[in-house]
Enzyme design. Sequence first.
Site, PDB file in Angstrom:
ATOM      1  N   ASP A   1      11.993   1.624   6.251  1.00  0.00           N
ATOM      2  CA  ASP A   1      11.056   1.267   7.324  1.00  0.00           C
ATOM      3  C   ASP A   1      11.681   1.443   8.692  1.00  0.00           C
ATOM      4  OD1 ASP A   1       8.821   0.413   8.658  1.00  0.00           O
ATOM      5  OD2 ASP A   1       9.182  -1.710   8.336  1.00  0.00           O
TER       6      ASP A   1
ATOM      7  N   GLU B   1       1.564  -5.476  17.731  1.00  0.00           N
ATOM      8  CA  GLU B   1       2.568  -5.643  16.691  1.00  0.00           C
ATOM      9  C   GLU B   1       3.713  -4.667  16.969  1.00  0.00           C
ATOM     10  OE1 GLU B   1       1.003  -6.287  12.851  1.00  0.00           O
ATOM     11  OE2 GLU B   1       2.779  -5.512  11.828  1.00  0.00           O
ATOM     12  N   ARG B   2       4.889  -5.213  17.056  1.00  0.00           N
ATOM     13  CA  ARG B   2       6.085  -4.414  17.379  1.00  0.00           C
ATOM     14  C   ARG B   2       5.959  -3.754  18.753  1.00  0.00           C
ATOM     15  NH1 ARG B   2       8.379  -7.581  13.948  1.00  0.00           N
ATOM     16  NH2 ARG B   2       7.605  -7.341  11.828  1.00  0.00           N
TER      17      ARG B   2
ATOM     18  N   ARG C   1      12.671  -0.659  -3.287  1.00  0.00           N
ATOM     19  CA  ARG C   1      11.569  -0.303  -2.386  1.00  0.00           C
ATOM     20  C   ARG C   1      11.663   1.162  -1.951  1.00  0.00           C
ATOM     21  NH1 ARG C   1      11.028  -3.553   3.228  1.00  0.00           N
ATOM     22  NH2 ARG C   1      10.049  -1.942   4.512  1.00  0.00           N
TER      23      ARG C   1
ATOM     24  N   ARG D   1      -1.675   6.316   4.824  1.00  0.00           N
ATOM     25  CA  ARG D   1      -0.237   6.061   4.903  1.00  0.00           C
ATOM     26  C   ARG D   1       0.389   5.917   3.522  1.00  0.00           C
ATOM     27  NH1 ARG D   1       1.532   1.557   7.735  1.00  0.00           N
ATOM     28  NH2 ARG D   1       3.038   2.470   9.139  1.00  0.00           N
TER      29      ARG D   1
ATOM     30  N   LYS E   1      -3.811   1.929   6.345  1.00  0.00           N
ATOM     31  CA  LYS E   1      -2.675   1.302   5.682  1.00  0.00           C
ATOM     32  C   LYS E   1      -3.266   0.449   4.560  1.00  0.00           C
ATOM     33  CE  LYS E   1       1.064  -2.074   6.501  1.00  0.00           C
ATOM     34  NZ  LYS E   1       1.894  -2.748   7.528  1.00  0.00           N
TER      35      LYS E   1
ATOM     36  N   GLU F   1      11.249  -1.076  17.019  1.00  0.00           N
ATOM     37  CA  GLU F   1      11.257  -2.284  16.188  1.00  0.00           C
ATOM     38  C   GLU F   1      12.663  -2.626  15.704  1.00  0.00           C
ATOM     39  OE1 GLU F   1       8.627  -2.038  12.853  1.00  0.00           O
ATOM     40  OE2 GLU F   1       9.244  -3.981  12.030  1.00  0.00           O
TER      41      GLU F   1
ATOM     42  N   LYS G   1       6.358   7.929   6.609  1.00  0.00           N
ATOM     43  CA  LYS G   1       7.379   7.572   7.589  1.00  0.00           C
ATOM     44  C   LYS G   1       8.597   8.479   7.426  1.00  0.00           C
ATOM     45  CE  LYS G   1       6.045   2.723   7.945  1.00  0.00           C
ATOM     46  NZ  LYS G   1       6.491   1.331   8.158  1.00  0.00           N
TER      47      LYS G   1
ATOM     48  N   GLU H   1       2.164  -4.743   2.411  1.00  0.00           N
ATOM     49  CA  GLU H   1       2.380  -5.895   3.279  1.00  0.00           C
ATOM     50  C   GLU H   1       1.117  -6.716   3.466  1.00  0.00           C
ATOM     51  OE1 GLU H   1       4.134  -3.982   6.743  1.00  0.00           O
ATOM     52  OE2 GLU H   1       6.095  -4.025   5.799  1.00  0.00           O
TER      53      GLU H   1
END
Lengths: 713, 713
Positions: A377, A179-180, A348, A336, A299, A405, A372, A303
């Site tokens: 994001d 992913e990414r 958000r 996370r 996580k 990303e 993060k 999502e």
Amino acid sequence: MKKSFLTFTLLLASYLLMANDGYKLWLQYYPLENPKSEYREILGNARVPGESPTLSIIKTELEIARSGFFGPATLQKDSNSPKLIIALKDTDPAINKNTTPEEMAVLGEEGYLIKKFSEAGQNKILITANSEIGLLYGTFKLLQTIQTGEQIPNTGLSNSPKIKHRVLNHWDNLDRSVERGYSGSSIWNWHRLPRHIDQQYLDYARANASLGINGVSVTNVNANALVLTPEYLAKAKALADAFRPYGIKLYLTARFSSPMEIGGLPTADPINAEVQAWWKEKTKEIYQYIPDFGGFLVKADSEGQPGPHNYGRTQAEGANVLADAVRPYGGIVMWRAFVYNEKTPDDRHKQGYNEFKKIDGEFRENVIVQVKNGAIDFQPREPFHPLFGAMPKTPLMMEFQITQEYLGHDTHLAFLAPMFEETLKSDTYANGKGSLVSKVIDGSLHKYPLTAMAGVANIGTDRNWTGHHFHQANWFAFGKLAWDPETRSADIAEEWLKLTFTTDKKFTEPIQKMMLASHEMVVNYMTPLGLHHIMARGHHYGPGPWVTGGGRDDWTATYYHKATEKGVGFDRTASGSDALGQYAPEIQKEWGNLKTAPEKFLLWFHHLPWDHRLANGNTLWDGIALHYQKGVEEAKANVAIWESMEAHVDAERFKHVLSFMKIQAEEAVWWRDACLLYFQQFSKMPLPDGVDKPEHDLDYYLNFNPKFVPGNG
Amino acid sequence: MKKSFLTFTLLLASYLLMANDGYKLWLQYYPLENPKSEYREILGNARVPGESPTLSIIKTELEIARSGFFGPATLQKDSNSPKLIIALKDTDPAINKNTTPEEMAVLGEEGYLIKKFSEAGQNKILITANSEIGLLYGTFKLLQTIQTGEQIPNTGLSNSPKIKHRVLNHWDNLDRSVERGYSGSSIWNWHRLPRHIDQQYLDYARANASLGINGVSVTNVNANALVLTPEYLAKAKALADAFRPYGIKLYLTARFSSPMEIGGLPTADPINAEVQAWWKEKTKEIYQYIPDFGGFLVKADSEGQPGPHNYGRTQAEGANVLADAVRPYGGIVMWRAFVYNEKTPDDRHKQGYNEFKKIDGEFRENVIVQVKNGAIDFQPREPFHPLFGAMPKTPLMMEFQITQEYLGHDTHLAFLAPMFEETLKSDTYANGKGSLVSKVIDGSLHKYPLTAMAGVANIGTDRNWTGHHFHQANWFAFGKLAWDPETRSADIAEEWLKLTFTTDKKFTEPIQKMMLASHEMVVNYMTPLGLHHIMARGHHYGPGPWVTGGGRDDWTATYYHKATEKGVGFDRTASGSDALGQYAPEIQKEWGNLKTAPEKFLLWFHHLPWDHRLANGNTLWDGIALHYQKGVEEAKANVAIWESMEAHVDAERFKHVLSFMKIQAEEAVWWRDACLLYFQQFSKMPLPDGVDKPEHDLDYYLNFNPKFVPGNG
């Protein structure tokens, strides 16, 4: 002397002739500029007392390096008259004689000391530490020093990591999709594990060790519970065994609903006793496979991932059940903070803070919350996450995204150290001025008992590991900053260039400059002046300011830029979402006031009319357009700079980088033209002088639909 | 002399020390055993007159080889007193002087002539050909001859390919997954194309050219019509441009329904004028991108693929519409004969023959029908396909599967040349005794105007290209057999070993023996005595004799082995499906009679009771069990053989191969135990002496469910 010079020349020729696919990363060990270097003797006469996997790695490393620097020859291991001694205290008399207890004490568990000393009229060097891993780190440091042509100070070189857990996060799925991931597929071949340990796993561990990275989470945070089944634990164990001698602990991502999916329980409620017992039993099983298992990375509630919210529990209640399970074995939980609601009930930007701030102090002591760098994001540029400084009773760790990303994927050169540095040097004002994010992270500000930094890896099966040769520098930069978050970007770039290519300043100086300017360049042609989240939907490849609808506002571009004829930008001041209110009063004051707000975050916090005047007198519209243009011009100029470097780089890497830089320049144009045409619908203002006319109309960009974009797995 | 020996020693040490990841394949160019070889002088004084991409490749190849054999040094290109001349007729006086028109004529378009000659008292070598590609092939041949230590005969070495189109088929999808690929993902990075030409594409083309492979179909036969859109044609063009100087043409797979999917037509009926016009227009467009486009490869009416059957048309009607489109440009259509009905109306073995035999002669002259070696699907062993010899008026080409879908995937060493050779040497009796399959394929039997051989590639992003280092030998073997289908397996193995590892007979002799026996070994532990299609469902990894049901009989194991208490095997004689009736009378007689039927095909053609007596007096059951046991014992013995070779191989490849061989030995046990336990339910007979007891019960094997098996994309 003449003969050895001949040999050197031949080897140099051989080096230049050889195709260089970049696999050796920053461990090139290419011939030294000065073949008469004193290090020929020193590396040729090393003593590394003892036998162990880590000591054996040290010995091999010396051999590889010496052979690279000076040409192949047998290394005199355990020489009787050694000029280089790499040893723990008490394993060689020279160590005890030439070091003090104080010097040793400051090294801690992983630090090292490199020191010159004199014996029987000979100049010698020692490397010592309190652990074998420290010796390995010291060995890499010495070899890096030799390659870059730096000197060991006469006072010695003592160094220890400022952060305890320095962890790469691989978002790698069990089917080897990433992913990414933009540099091929996952290097973990789960199918062949545990029976085949590929050389690449060892080369990977070695590269990490050369930077001081000491932890690896090998599976995607969008986790598959299968990895916790015996079939996969046997495979994970094989990786952990391969990594151990390099000082690297293995972590696994834990899917919160695992007790249901592989445990057969009807619930994963963290308050449920059966669930708690299941995690304890499962963890016990994991430690039977991997006695030094690092712990879990989770996580949750984000999502589509399951989490404590499903049962009305807090993130702390969720984290603690795992923390209790790993605590008896010394494991930790990295939980996370990237939690936000799919219904978008609030900006958000605010949700992570709102979720976590209120439960500060409710986590077990072996939990660290992984935050993060910014609150949205991994955008090309984000202000630091407001949680930093806001949770004095809960250790927070940094999560940087090394994989690009939102920064152009595989082909865009963006040296990320300046971006990381910008966040780390941000002042939270939590304990007054100077309360830098770096001091939150290294634990000094709030006296955290746990410290950590995570980087989302950009590593794949591409022959050079990272797709773009220069993206190796981002892996390198992460390692250096995780070791010491105050390392300067300029130093990182210079060291990487010297280790990877050449010490010739005709190359390193212009290319270092190019690297240091590259992140700002990308921000300019993608999201200048605080614009954010205006990329294409799903795969995030290329511009998509028009992305709207689809059921999740917070996954659209229009939600973030809010462009209308009246203006553009997200009002996050008190008159808007008041996300700014989550920062310290000093910041609120500075960023909330249009006179003092940094222009780089302007549209992140303010909705402004198109004719708003910037500090330089330009209208906002002109300013946006000129920033895009500047980014494009730099990307084009970089192509010419690189083209002028042909004499300094082997043909393979030269050509590879050149074609990527040309792609970057083309895609910078794509970003500029697509975004300006889109926003021009609202500004209704002409492009200012100096900004190129777009090649196509807006429809062209709207209809451009690239297929099979990587990393969207 | 002494100095050069020192240099040589240093280089040899360097070579041995260096990690060897296998990327260089059979083009290692490692230091020659005899550093005083005359070739030092010869390779150092070469003249290659003219300038062109292909000539430039030749010059570079000489440089790489000389540097590898003797140490780096500048090659004297275009020496005035050359000792090696690589030139077309009329481009160097030595060529015209030392060759005859007859010698040149026999070379054809792609052949080469290597010849010693003497001039001014000096021994020299010339390489000539009628095309630059011939020169390149000759250059590779000379370098291979030097590396293996063979001699150029005094009479010269003249060689030209027996087959015109020597084509690799990649079953690679546009998302980089590879159907039946076991060595990573696709090396084609479509996302980066056309703007980035990776060095690996050139290295791939070079490796192919070194074998004489001159065509590549880059996309999966289960085709995606997108590859025919302008976006992808631009990418395909970039690959074609990269391949061209290596003499390689690009082919694309054409999805039969493309006129509907990307052309917007309501039908793809080949008789429809609009459909015909669409293919003509599309083909014209392709040739604008790729002027030497090779043509189309088509899988139609098979396994869910669209085809002429959808419109009640024949395979010839389907093929001809594409053939008409490419004919003006010199293109060809390779139309696969792998057509069978999902309803299984008849023994699948018979369907290809029934479909195609009746339309012999109905194809355009630029169509060649691509027939798999056997009638089922690349089983570990199959009798040759009955179509060979049965279509005198339609060129047939061979399709071999190099990737090991049914032969143990990535980790099982199975050298496939003997399997290929077995098929090629089979006698079809089409024109009487001696009508070998090889003579069908090379066109000599039926005077085919077109000849071709295809190999389904085993190439992926693994650092050594093919997963198992020894699977490089299967790519190599395909190339050698496509050039000359009568090449001996033993010679192929020996040459590959010498080019890839060492000329030391202590290594090459035992390992050549191991390679030559390896295919039979795999047949023994998977599908002895003519058993077939008893692998696991879907991914085909491991045993699955119990696979049954699921809506498609012909995708089950029980359909093929038909085991009951009464016996086992597929009766394909006149009393059964009579697939045997599709072969020549001579074969029917031999294979249909239990006294003369080859035991290797016994259960392929006969259903026999468990107590049937084999030639050696064993019962069928005991024979089956003993074959499985033999395969296991050989796989185990191979581990020990390889372990004894440590001194002869670099550490990286040694370890890699060793771990794979251990996996193979374990999986041979898995196959044996699972299959014998399964069949024992029916035979109800004990395992004979000498056969190991299974470790687990049948349920264990039935429930073993490996996840994420590669290649099932």
